[in-house]
Motif scaffolding. Structure first.
Motif, PDB file in Angstrom:
ATOM      1  N   UNK A 185     -10.880  17.699   2.010  1.00 19.11           N
ATOM      2  CA  UNK A 185     -11.790  17.697   3.149  1.00 19.11           C
ATOM      3  C   UNK A 185     -11.013  17.761   4.460  1.00 19.11           C
ATOM      4  N   UNK A 197      -9.567  21.176   5.061  1.00 17.56           N
ATOM      5  CA  UNK A 197     -10.587  22.122   5.509  1.00 17.56           C
ATOM      6  C   UNK A 197     -10.911  21.916   6.977  1.00 17.56           C
ATOM      7  N   UNK A 198     -10.999  20.652   7.364  1.00 15.19           N
ATOM      8  CA  UNK A 198     -11.333  20.360   8.760  1.00 15.19           C
ATOM      9  C   UNK A 198     -10.230  20.848   9.692  1.00 15.19           C
ATOM     10  N   UNK A 217     -10.643  24.458  10.093  1.00 19.96           N
ATOM     11  CA  UNK A 217     -11.745  24.793  10.989  1.00 19.96           C
ATOM     12  C   UNK A 217     -11.313  24.670  12.440  1.00 19.96           C
ATOM     13  N   UNK A 235      -9.125  27.428  13.393  1.00 23.05           N
ATOM     14  CA  UNK A 235      -9.891  28.654  13.604  1.00 23.05           C
ATOM     15  C   UNK A 235     -10.610  28.613  14.943  1.00 23.05           C
ATOM     16  N   UNK A 292     -10.861  30.869   3.282  1.00 23.83           N
ATOM     17  CA  UNK A 292     -10.594  30.653   4.686  1.00 23.83           C
ATOM     18  C   UNK A 292      -9.550  31.629   5.182  1.00 23.83           C
TER      19      UNK A 292
END
Ligand SMILES: [Zn+2]
Ligand SMILES: [Zn+2]
Ligand SMILES: [Zn+2]
Ligand SMILES: [Zn+2]
Lengths: 400, 431
Positions: free
Chosen positions: B325, B328-329, B332, B335, B350
């Motif tokens: 998690x 992924x954060x 993000x 990005x 991703x």
């Protein structure tokens, strides 16, 4: 087990405890300033960011929806005709929020450019035939009072599907008994199915097909679904669990569906818990009284979810993702992103006579080809529909 | 005779197959009610049909059964022996066991395998981590702690199976993975958003460019419950304790979800396998990675492998999901800022989302690599050292950290997340 089904903090409020937020100020009770405008108190936590004020929270949700809508490039056609979209509203928080957001987008367009870029029709499908405790379609009037200018409102009932059915070209599918009302026929059909999961599954298919039929009758070029990130992730798993993995691209992607209409999901970048905050604390006046299908308490206790009693596959996965979203939101988002990248393997295949989607090619019966199938042939069924109707008492199925 | 088939047997209670005996069980796949003898026959016939449909064996072939002493591999051995005789496959089956060196788990289960070898008249080869690597899993765990040990075990097992196959002179190993395992893996790959693995996790036969041995799963469509039932009614001798070390968290979560789904709708397990097979065809070509056996292979030297981490049984910890998690954060955020992602993303999803078509360095390098041999042990490897030797190097040096950077294709369910978090904390060395 880190991810149990037990909602330890069911629908936890996103209002930050001011004590926890006190690191930047001397006074332990004063909330920090909103991260975005740096003017108002930031009291609503958004994603992993510092808290926002009410206005900026609304801006965040609104811009997620607007950005998606913009990406669809909805324009007038060559004859300068603007397209019409259908927004099915279930009186849950997602579709109600979507109506709220679209309504104000249209109002903004009317103000700025005198004419909107698209027209809206709002549809409710009354499903009380399935379960009398479900919200009645009469609530649509209340919604209309709140958003009188959004577009035309259409009330419908699940059993209306019989008025769209055409003569079946599959002989063993009986047509509805002329002496029975559509409601009786629908009740018989649903009770003939072997389990609550099958009923939920098939009712969902009938609902979709009815919505599509009405959208086509009303000259709509697409449907705006209210699904959030959380709901789409839940669909990825639920469809997989019902043997309908092949149909995922048409369930969760923004794409032209095999029914001939665009399926769009403008709230796909918003989490369900964010909409809970949105309808209860952000919108003014709160939207939550309109969301009569939404309940603060989960339908099933954690114990029921674990024991599997009286719960359906769909309900189980909804609860699973409602919980997962609280702890692992990016994982939930990643599930949707991944699902969105799957492409239909055989979009030209003959459609399943029941769900209408291009059936998975190598469906080899209920034992996946490891044994001669015992199932009786009833038209061309996809695996998911075969599973859902396996063991059902003889029933008539509306053929579209 | 007549007592078991009374003339007045209620047809509703009769076996759906023979229609004479009283039904004793209800099958999850079809809802059919069957008597025990019919169940045994149908169970065997289904495995036979699976073998035929996928042309798993050919006459004169020597095939190893990966035998752990547990219910799955014991049932697999018993069914294959039965079918080999009944349908005259002309296949020579031998047993191959891995001794990970886990006290109270493997030493006892190996005794079961030895008895099975005698009962079925099959040759048995046991290869031990200790003899191959100089380390037992118990020693590894006492060295590195419980975190990450399933990764080590997965790397070791994969190579041990290949080496054992070499010693036995076989090029095909069958394993006892059942429908529940398959469904669990499908859900796990959905949760991790892992498309390349989603593409191949339901393949019945897997071949890898980095392994000389192909693997297949003849029990792919068999329910765990039916395997237990079959073992019980044929009075098979198996060992029922599960590995004491923990699997990856995603697998643990997927497993408990599968169990709940099965309780709600028993067919769900097979339904998920069906969906998994559909997904395999739906993953876009460019991110499929390796192919199922029989498909045209995208040759790349990275050694795809679908092996599960270790044994995958036991309790799980939530730490890895939180790590995933967090990663992924971070991606993000990266990005959002539109800066180059420096950390390896946990899933290809991703990576390809980025506008700039520049893959991370690691990917580029792996694609170019040629499949060679490990400088130390000679095992097939795209790197100078094979993964097992890298792990061993670190274990042997007793350095404070192991830094095995597993690539995307390192399929032991260590999950790509581990790539970045491979610093296994060894501060808690016991002894
Ligand atoms: Zn603000
Ligand atoms: Zn269908
Ligand atoms: Zn029988
Ligand atoms: Zn080596």
């Amino acid at each position: 087990m880190s991810l149990s089904f037990a909602p330890q903090t069911p629908r936890q409020t996103t209002i930050a405890k001011s004590k926890k937020m006190s690191t930047t100020t001397e006074q332990p009770t004063a909330p920090p300033l909103c991260r975005r405008c740096k003017e108002h108190d930031g009291i609503y936590v958004l994603r992993n960011e510092p808290p926002h004020c009410r206005g900026c929270y609304e801006y965040f949700i609104r811009s997620k929806c607007v950005k998606r809508m913009e990406s669809y490039k909805i324009r007038a056609d060559d004859q300068n005709q603007i397209p019409t979209f259908l927004l099915p509203i279930s009186f849950g928080i997602s579709s109600t929020s979507l109506l709220y957001l679209i309504d104000s987008q249209l109002a903004g367009q009317r103000q700025k450019v005198t004419r909107t870029r698209y027209r809206l029709k709002i549809l409710n499908v009354d499903e009380s035939v399935l379960d009398p405790s479900l919200p009645s379609g009469s609530h649509l009037e209340v919604v209309k009072q709140r958003f009188p200018d959004a577009g035309d409102y259409i009330a419908s009932k699940l059993e209306d599907i019989y008025s769209f059915t055409e003569c079946a070209d599959i002989p063993d599918l009986e047509k509805k008994d002329a002496n029975k009302s559509p409601r009786e026929c629908m009740q018989e059909l649903l009770t003939a199915l072997p389990s609550p999961t099958s009923r939920e599954d098939m009712a969902g298919i009938l609902r979709t097909r009815l919505i599509v039929a009405i959208a086509q009758r009303e000259g709509c070029s697409g449907i705006l679904w209210g699904d959030t990130t959380t709901r789409l992730a839940d669909k990825v798993m639920a469809e997989a669990a019902k043997g309908r993995g092949f149909s995922l691209p048409w369930q969760i992607s923004d794409t032209k569906s095999p029914y001939g209409l665009k399926f769009l999901h403008p709230l796909r970048d918003v989490f369900k818990k964010e909409l809970v905050t949105f309808v209860t604390e952000i919108t003014e006046p709160p939207l939550v009284p309109l969301c009569i299908a939404y309940s603060l308490t989960p339908k099933h206790s954690a114990a029921a979810a674990t024991s599997g009693r009286n719960i359906t596959v769909g309900e189980l996965l909804t609860q699973y993702f409602d919980n997962m979203e609280l702890q692992y939101p990016s994982t939930v988002m990643n599930v949707v992103r991944m699902g969105d990248r799957l492409k239909p393997s055989n979009p030209e295949a003959d459609p399943c006579t029941t769900c209408g989607l291009p059936a998975d090619e190598n469906s080899e019966g209920l034992t996946l080809g490891s044994r001669e199938d015992t199932g009786e042939a009833r038209g061309k069924l996809c695996y998911g529909c075969m599973r859902a109707t396996h063991g059902a008492a003889p029933h008539s199925w509306p053929v579209m | 005779m007549t007592s078991s088939t009374p003339p007045t047997l209620d047809p509703k209670r009769a076996c759906a197959h023979c229609k004479t005996e009283r039904a004793k069980i209800k099958r999850a796949k079809t809802d059919e009610r069957l008597c025990i003898p019919c169940f045994i026959t149908i169970f065997e016939t289904e495995v036979h049909e699976t073998i035929l449909a996928n042309k798993l064996f050919h006459r004169g072939q020597r095939v190893a059964i990966g035998a752990s002493g547990g219910k799955d591999s014991t049932v697999l051995a018993a069914v294959l022996k039965t079918l080999n005789e009944r349908y005259d496959y002309g296949v020579e089956f031998v047993l191959l066991s891995i001794d990970e060196g886990i006290k109270g788990y493997r030493d006892d289960s190996l005794e079961t395998v030895k008895r099975n070898a005698e009962q079925y008249g099959m040759e048995l080869k046991i290869v031990g981590y200790n003899e191959l690597y100089g380390w037992t899993m118990d020693q590894v765990v006492s060295q590195i702690g419980k975190k990450g040990n399933c990764t080590v075990c997965g790397v070791f097992r994969r190579q041990a199976l290949d080496r054992g196959s070499g010693m036995l002179g076989v090029s095909h190993v069958v394993t006892g993975h059942n429908a529940d395992d398959m469904a669990e893996t499908v859900l796990m790959n959905l949760l991790r958003g892992d498309l390349p693995r989603l593409h191949r996790c339901t393949c019945i036969v897997t071949e890898s460019s980095s392994s000389p041995v192909s693997r297949s799963k003849p029990l792919k469509y068999a329910y765990e419950k039916e395997i237990v039932l079959y073992a019980h009614h044929r009075k098979l001798d198996y060992f029922s304790t599960e590995c004491i070390y923990s699997p990856e968290a995603f697998r643990g979560s997927a497993r408990s979800l599968i169990k709940s789904l099965e309780r709600v709708r028993p067919s769900a397990i097979l339904d998920i396998v069906r969906s998994g097979e559909a997904f395999a065809e739906m993953v876009p070509e460019e991110i499929r990675g390796s192919a199922c056996a029989g498909e045209k292979k995208i040759v790349d030297a990275t050694g795809k492998e679908e092996e599960q981490t270790g044994c995958g049984k036991g309790l799980s910890q939530g730490g890895e999901m939180s790590q995933f998690e967090k990663q992924l954060q971070e991606n993000e955020k990266a990005q959002d800022r539109e800066v180059e992602i420096k950390i390896s993303p946990p899933s290809i999803t991703l990576k390809e989302k980025k506008k700039t078509p520049t893959p991370t360095k690691a990917t580029k390098v792996t694609k170019k690599q040629q499949l060679g041999q490990c400088r130390k042990c000679g095992y097939m490897s795209s790197q100078e050292l094979c993964k097992a030797c890298v792990i061993l190097d670190d274990l042997n040096k007793n350095r404070p950290k192991i830094e095995v950077v597993l690539d995307e294709e390192d399929e032991d369910a260590s999950s790509s997340v581990r790539k970045k978090m491979e610093a296994i904390d060894m501060s808690g060395v016991e002894i």
